[in-house]
Write an enzyme that holds these catalytic residues in place. Sequence first.
Site, mmCIF file in Angstrom:
data_model
loop_
_atom_site.group_PDB
_atom_site.id
_atom_site.type_symbol
_atom_site.label_atom_id
_atom_site.label_comp_id
_atom_site.label_asym_id
_atom_site.label_seq_id
_atom_site.Cartn_x
_atom_site.Cartn_y
_atom_site.Cartn_z
ATOM 1 N N LYS A 107 0.830 -1.210 0.000
ATOM 2 C CA LYS A 107 0.000 0.000 0.000
ATOM 3 C C LYS A 107 0.872 1.271 0.000
ATOM 4 O O LYS A 107 2.085 1.181 0.074
ATOM 5 C CB LYS A 107 -0.975 -0.032 1.188
ATOM 6 C CG LYS A 107 -1.916 -1.249 1.178
ATOM 7 C CD LYS A 107 -2.893 -1.248 0.005
ATOM 8 C CE LYS A 107 -3.495 -2.610 -0.279
ATOM 9 N NZ LYS A 107 -4.687 -2.939 0.459
HETATM 10 C C1 LIG Z 1 -5.779 -3.975 0.715
HETATM 11 C C2 LIG Z 1 -7.220 -3.717 0.705
HETATM 12 C C3 LIG Z 1 -8.046 -4.046 1.798
HETATM 13 C C4 LIG Z 1 -7.615 -4.906 2.935
HETATM 14 O O1 LIG Z 1 -6.525 -4.503 3.648
HETATM 15 P P1 LIG Z 1 -5.624 -5.569 4.429
HETATM 16 O O2 LIG Z 1 -4.784 -4.677 5.284
HETATM 17 O O3 LIG Z 1 -4.844 -6.318 3.423
HETATM 18 O O4 LIG Z 1 -6.529 -6.419 5.242
HETATM 19 C C5 LIG Z 1 -9.367 -3.657 1.753
HETATM 20 N N1 LIG Z 1 -9.883 -3.000 0.712
HETATM 21 C C6 LIG Z 1 -9.143 -2.694 -0.372
HETATM 22 C C7 LIG Z 1 -9.787 -1.956 -1.494
HETATM 23 C C8 LIG Z 1 -7.792 -3.048 -0.422
HETATM 24 O O5 LIG Z 1 -7.069 -2.763 -1.508
#
Ligand SMILES: *Cc1c(COP(=O)(O)O)cnc(C)c1O
Length: 368
Positions: free
Chosen positions: A184
């Site tokens: 991210k």
């Molecule tokens: C990455 C992501 C999540 C979940 O996050 P995690 O930290 O991996 O549990 C939720 N929604 C979207 C759109 C994402 O890209």
Amino acid sequence: MPKFIPVSEPTITEKEIEYVLKAVKSGWVSSLGEFITKFEEEFAKFVGTKFALTVSNGTAGLHLALVSCGIKEGDEVIVPDLTFIATANAVKYTGATPVFADIDKDTWCISTEDIRKKITSRTKAIIPVHLYGHPADMDPILKIAKEYGLYVIEDCAEAHGAEYKGKKVGSIGHCGVFSFYGNKIITTGEGGMITTNDENLYERARYLRDHAMIKERRYWHTEIGYNYRMTNMQAALGLAQLERVEEIIQRKREIFRWYQEGLKGLEGIRINPEKEWAKNVFWMVCLLIENFDEEKRDNFMKNLRERGIDTRPFFYPCSMMPMYRKDGFENPVSYEIYRKGVNLPSSYNLEKEDITYICNEIKTQLYK
Ligand SMILES: *Cc1c(COP(=O)(O)O)cnc(C)c1O
């Protein structure tokens, strides 16, 4: 063999190492500690909300936000069809039903018109997702939500620092949920954050995050809560990343401009949108190829991979998955776009010459 260029890798500097080391050496390795407090305070400032609450990951954050809004079995929550599966699964964890709305063909985010079509007497909330770093069109969503008395939970997992009409995402709905997974915009390894201006919502989420233990009486629990806490070590990494977030976003935007330049004039392709009311943080640079289907797309990806370039396909519509599929159900825009899209290498560490190389390889693949 050319060097391998991954779609995404984190950017870790001396600052991150220093902070994490400090956290480890302090002995405060679990979920109490100064980095947790500081990371929450600074993140709230960054987003522009009164409160920010660290959680163990983005999916847990979505679940906790939903539960804190009172979403439960029998309810319906409207989510975009084209998103990472976590958005829909978090709804399912509460016992409620995710209802899949189509996306807008220009922003790839949830379509306001389709939200209207999917509202029923059971609808309790909407989760707009700021997909690939572009904000959803929030004003019309807030208007519908007000009309029907619905909660708006922003899924900001891919959009730290993105802006809608000058406001940061995560500060616009009742609450926002961020992810700090390794790929991210900023990372804590695994981790997440809930942001809100609503004190009651914040207090409720905080209490449920810690096994619903009441403040007044240690080890007294008045309902079934969760352990969705983040560790101080992760918060140390997060704080260092947050102190660099503007620089990271700037670089993401620069990488996008390099692609824009490198792919200029190519016919039958599109890259990420940026509406006049939006600041896109370009979590992933996306390439949409008009005449693609899944087979052509997979071939294209395979050929690029042989040239050392890693890519990812777009998310599949959630409603295609075995656990959500219903016969005959299709959201036309989501089902058309997913087959055409790939994510291109988008890491902070990329240089202009890498992007030039990638763009040239893309041209070769498309025109051969
Ligand atoms: C990455 C992501 C999540 C979940 O996050 P995690 O930290 O991996 O549990 C939720 N929604 C979207 C759109 C994402 O890209």
